[in-house]
Scaffold this active site. Sequence first.
Site, PDB file in Angstrom:
ATOM      1  N   HIS A  29      -8.994  -4.920  -2.527  1.00 51.56           N
ATOM      2  CA  HIS A  29      -9.364  -3.516  -2.729  1.00 51.56           C
ATOM      3  C   HIS A  29     -10.603  -3.593  -3.626  1.00 51.56           C
ATOM      4  CE1 HIS A  29      -4.910  -3.183  -2.439  1.00 51.56           C
ATOM      5  NE2 HIS A  29      -5.126  -2.007  -1.882  1.00 51.56           N
ATOM      6  N   ASP A  31      -9.853  -4.153  -7.224  1.00 52.20           N
ATOM      7  CA  ASP A  31      -9.291  -5.455  -7.626  1.00 52.20           C
ATOM      8  C   ASP A  31     -10.414  -6.392  -8.027  1.00 52.20           C
ATOM      9  OD1 ASP A  31      -6.913  -4.484  -6.493  1.00 52.20           O
ATOM     10  OD2 ASP A  31      -7.330  -5.480  -4.581  1.00 52.20           O
TER      11      ASP A  31
HETATM   12  C1  XLS Z   1       0.999  -0.987  -0.341  1.00 49.35           C
HETATM   13  C2  XLS Z   1       0.135  -1.617   0.635  1.00 49.35           C
HETATM   14  C3  XLS Z   1      -1.235  -2.038   0.128  1.00 49.35           C
HETATM   15  C4  XLS Z   1      -2.149  -2.301   1.269  1.00 49.35           C
HETATM   16  C5  XLS Z   1      -3.591  -2.330   0.917  1.00 49.35           C
HETATM   17  O1  XLS Z   1       2.173  -0.812  -0.136  1.00 49.35           O
HETATM   18  O2  XLS Z   1       0.817  -2.695   1.202  1.00 49.35           O
HETATM   19  O3  XLS Z   1      -1.129  -3.130  -0.716  1.00 49.35           O
HETATM   20  O4  XLS Z   1      -1.835  -3.504   1.912  1.00 49.35           O
HETATM   21  O5  XLS Z   1      -4.024  -1.137   0.395  1.00 49.35           O
END
Ligand code: XLS
Length: 441
Positions: A100, A103
Site C-alpha cells: 500500500h 506502507d
Molecule cells: C484486508 C485486505 C488488504 C488487502 C490490500 O483485509 O486483505 O490487506 O489485501 O489492501
Amino acid sequence: MSEFFSNIGKIPYEGKDSTNPLAFKYYNPDEVIGGKTMKEQLKFALSWWHTMGGDGTDMFGCGTTDKTWGESEPEARAKAKVDAAFEIMDKLSIDYFCFHDRDLSPEYGSLAETNEKFDAIVDYIAEKMAADPSKKLLWGTAKCFDHPRFMHGAGTSPSADVFAYSAAQIKKAIDATVKLGGKGYVFWGGREGYETLLNTNMGLELDNMARLMKMAVEYARSIGYTGDFYIEPKPKEPTKHQYDFDTATVLGFLRKYGLDKDFKMNIEANHATLAQHTFQHELRVARENGAFGSIDANQGDTLLGWDTDQFPTNVYEAALCMYEVLKAGGFTNGGLNFDSKARRGSFTPEDIFHSYIAGMDTFALGLRIADKLISDGRIDKFVEERYASWTTGIGKDIIDGKVGMAELEKYALEKGEVTESLSSGRQEMLEAVLNNIMFNL
Ligand code: XLS
Ligand code: NI
Ligand code: NI
C-alpha cells in the site's frame, strides 16, 4: 548497509527429511513441477504491510515486536524498511512484493509533502530493483481506509472532497506501480461499505465506486499501464456490509458498470471463509468466469469470525487452491502474496522467517499434490464421466440448441421415470483418492 538478520543466512532447500527449522522441506525453487519451475508456478510475494510494518498491535494491546528497523525518523525508517525487505526476500528466495502506498512511506503534513517523500522512496526501491532485477513488484494499492478522512469510505464517501482526495491518492499509487514495473493494481474496498441503510444512499455509493475505478483504468492506460486491475472481495470488516462481498457479487458489479474487461479477482483465503465459502469455491467462481487473477495467501481460524490473516499451513486447502491455479493455466500477471502475519506471540525476528518458510512449504506441497492430482487423473475422469450424458443423445441436443421445451416434454413423456439415469456422487471415495495422493508424495 547493515544486515538486519545477521544470524540468518539464505534459506536452503534441504528436502522432506531435513529437521533444520530454517530450511525448506518442500519448496525447491528451480525444481520443475507441471512444466514450470516451482518459483514460476508459485510466484511468492512479501506483503509490505504485515511483514515490514505489522508490530502485533491489536485492540487489547500495543505491539509486541519492533518494526522500527533501527530508525526513529520516518524518512530514514522508510528507507531502512526497503533494505530490510530486500534482505528478507533475498534470504527467502521471494521474488515479488506488494505494497500500500502508506506502507512504503507514511503521511506527512500535506498531500504535496506526502507525495514528495513517497516519490523519493519509490525511487529508492527502483534503484534497488535495478541492482537486483530478480526482485519484482506483484501489485500496488492505495491505503484509502486508514486515516479519519476515510471514516465513511473513499470512493463511496458521502463527501465529494474525500472522493477527490482518494482519486489523487490512487493516481499516485498507480504512478508508483507503473514506475516499479508492477503488473497488478488492487482495489480492496477498505471502508467501501456501510453500517446502516438509515444514513446510506447505496445507489450513489456504488455508482461512485465504479466512477472511481473507471477513472483509474483510463488514467493508468493513458500512461501505458498494461497490467491487470484486481478487486479483492471481502464480505465484512471493517464495515458490517462490504460492497465487494464475494467473487459472484463483484462480477455482477463489474458487468453492470462495464469494468469486467479490465478487472480480475485477487482472492484471499480468509476473505472467502468470512463469506462462508471455501477458498476453492471463490477460486472456481473466478476461474469459470475468466476472472482469476491473483491470490492473497493466508488462512483464518474456523473458531473465529474475523480476518486473522494467519500464515497458511493447511495443506489440504493449499492443494485444492493450487489445483484451481493449475486448471486456470497458472498465474499470468498474478501470484501468491502472503497477506499473512505472524501471531502476536511469535515476536522475534526469526519468526518472520519461520512464518514464511511454513507458508511457502505449505504452498509448495499444495503445488506438488495438485500436479499429482491432475496427472493421476482419477478425479478429473470421475467428473468427466459424471457428466457423460451431455456428450451424446438428448444432452448433446440440448447443448447444440436443437431442442426446446416441447421436444423435451415429448422426450420425457416417452422416457418415463429417470431416477435410474443417476449414479452415485461418490464423495467419500473421491476424498479418499485425494488423501491417497496427498500422502503418497
Ligand atoms: C484486508 C485486505 C488488504 C488487502 C490490500 O483485509 O486483505 O490487506 O489485501 O489492501
Ligand atoms: Ni488481502
Ligand atoms: Ni484480509
